[in-house]
Motif scaffolding. Structure first.
Motif, short mmCIF file in Angstrom:
data_model
loop_
_atom_site.label_atom_id
_atom_site.label_comp_id
_atom_site.label_asym_id
_atom_site.label_seq_id
_atom_site.Cartn_x
_atom_site.Cartn_y
_atom_site.Cartn_z
N SER A 80 1.23 -5.16 36.53
CA SER A 80 1.55 -6.21 37.50
C SER A 80 3.04 -6.57 37.44
O SER A 80 3.71 -6.73 38.46
CB SER A 80 0.70 -7.45 37.25
N SER A 121 -0.23 -14.40 37.40
CA SER A 121 -0.73 -14.46 38.78
C SER A 121 -0.42 -15.81 39.41
O SER A 121 -0.13 -15.89 40.61
CB SER A 121 -2.25 -14.22 38.80
N GLU A 122 -0.46 -16.87 38.59
CA GLU A 122 -0.28 -18.22 39.12
C GLU A 122 1.17 -18.64 39.25
O GLU A 122 1.56 -19.30 40.21
CB GLU A 122 -1.03 -19.22 38.25
N ASN A 123 2.00 -18.26 38.24
CA ASN A 123 3.39 -18.77 38.26
C ASN A 123 4.46 -17.74 37.91
O ASN A 123 5.62 -18.09 37.73
CB ASN A 123 3.52 -19.99 37.32
N GLU A 171 -5.40 -14.59 29.46
CA GLU A 171 -4.69 -15.82 29.77
C GLU A 171 -3.30 -15.53 30.34
O GLU A 171 -2.87 -16.16 31.33
CB GLU A 171 -4.56 -16.69 28.52
N GLU A 172 -2.59 -14.55 29.75
CA GLU A 172 -1.25 -14.24 30.24
C GLU A 172 -1.29 -13.62 31.63
O GLU A 172 -0.40 -13.86 32.45
CB GLU A 172 -0.53 -13.31 29.24
N ASP A 213 4.88 -16.07 35.18
CA ASP A 213 5.25 -16.00 33.76
C ASP A 213 4.83 -14.65 33.21
O ASP A 213 3.64 -14.32 33.18
CB ASP A 213 4.57 -17.14 32.99
N GLU A 228 -3.49 -14.34 33.89
CA GLU A 228 -3.75 -15.47 34.78
C GLU A 228 -2.47 -16.26 35.02
O GLU A 228 -2.18 -16.66 36.15
CB GLU A 228 -4.83 -16.37 34.17
N ASN A 229 -1.70 -16.49 33.95
CA ASN A 229 -0.44 -17.21 34.09
C ASN A 229 0.53 -16.47 35.00
O ASN A 229 1.23 -17.09 35.81
CB ASN A 229 0.21 -17.43 32.72
#
Length: 240
Positions: free
Chosen positions: A106, A29-31, A23-24, A33, A26-27
């Motif tokens: 990342s 990658s998206e914003n 989940e982290e 965070d 994904e977060n």
């Protein structure tokens, strides 16, 4: 508290941490965070301050973080958020969750800190990989790391189920640290499950050869007539 008194929890399972870091990742990658800082930024900064004071950087200094998660503590050392910058190529973060390692890598790329190494490693059963300088020096059999850091990893291990032989995984952790620490090196641990006294009783044994070095004084609070802090940080050293 003895590790045998802790009830196993999902926090002690690899599945839980794989889900957290999926989940982290994904977060991020998206914003952008970077994820949660375990125990909070203040506790992390206190660890950085301790390291700067008691284990200042040297060109050949090797630093290992066990259970490095999103890499926040190693980034703080490399970026000099204490008093000095630690050589990024001498920093290694390991985690048994592949998602945690992917997230840290990342974030390192976004911070231009790709010289820090992050690798998947089950600390209880595998030796961390050696850094390039350590391989060149053929790290001696008495240890490989000048500084080992733990921010909540021992806590999570203490919440694991017993293994197939009925052993409590956390009981093998202190010797793993002692084996990998160079003589004269330091081990700094921050825990929310164990008091300073309990940590000392676990890590200072005839078998480990570790000695008490110092502590970090965290803010205290009063509850039910007792005074304590949200977490405990204790430093140990290995005799030279």
């Amino acid at each position: 508290m003895d590790t045998s008194e802790l009830e196993p929890s999902k926090l002690g399972t690899k599945e839980h941490w794989d889900n957290v870091y999926e989940e982290e990742l994904e977060n991020f990658s998206e914003n952008g965070d970077e994820g949660e800082i375990w125990f909070g930024k203040k506790a992390m900064n206190e660890m950085v301050k301790w390291v700067n004071q008691h284990a200042p950087p040297r060109p050949d200094m090797s630093v290992l973080e066990v259970g490095s998660g999103n890499g926040a503590l190693l980034f703080a050392l490399a970026e000099g958020r204490g008093e000095a910058c630690y050589p990024a190529h001498q920093l290694l973060g390991i985690d048994y969750s592949e998602g945690a390692v992917q997230l840290a890598q990342s974030v390192a790329h976004s911070r231009n800190l790709t010289a820090i190494t992050f690798r998947v490693c089950d600390f209880l059963h595998e030796d961390p990989p050696l850094l390039a300088d350590q391989k060149a020096q053929k790290a001696n059999q008495n240890g490989a790391w000048d500084l080992i850091l733990d921010k909540g990893t021992y806590d999570a291990i203490a919440l694991m189920e017993k293994d197939e032989n009925g052993r409590i995984p956390a009981e093998g952790y202190p010797m793993r640290v002692a084996k990998l620490l160079n003589p004269g090196g330091h081990f700094l641990i921050t825990s929310c499950n164990f008091t300073e006294f309990e940590l000392q009783s676990k890590f200072i044994t005839e078998e480990t050869g570790l000695e008490y070095h110092s502590r970090i004084a965290h803010p205290t609070m009063s509850f039910g007539g007792s005074i304590g802090s949200a977490c405990s940080s204790v430093a140990f050293t290995k005799s030279a």
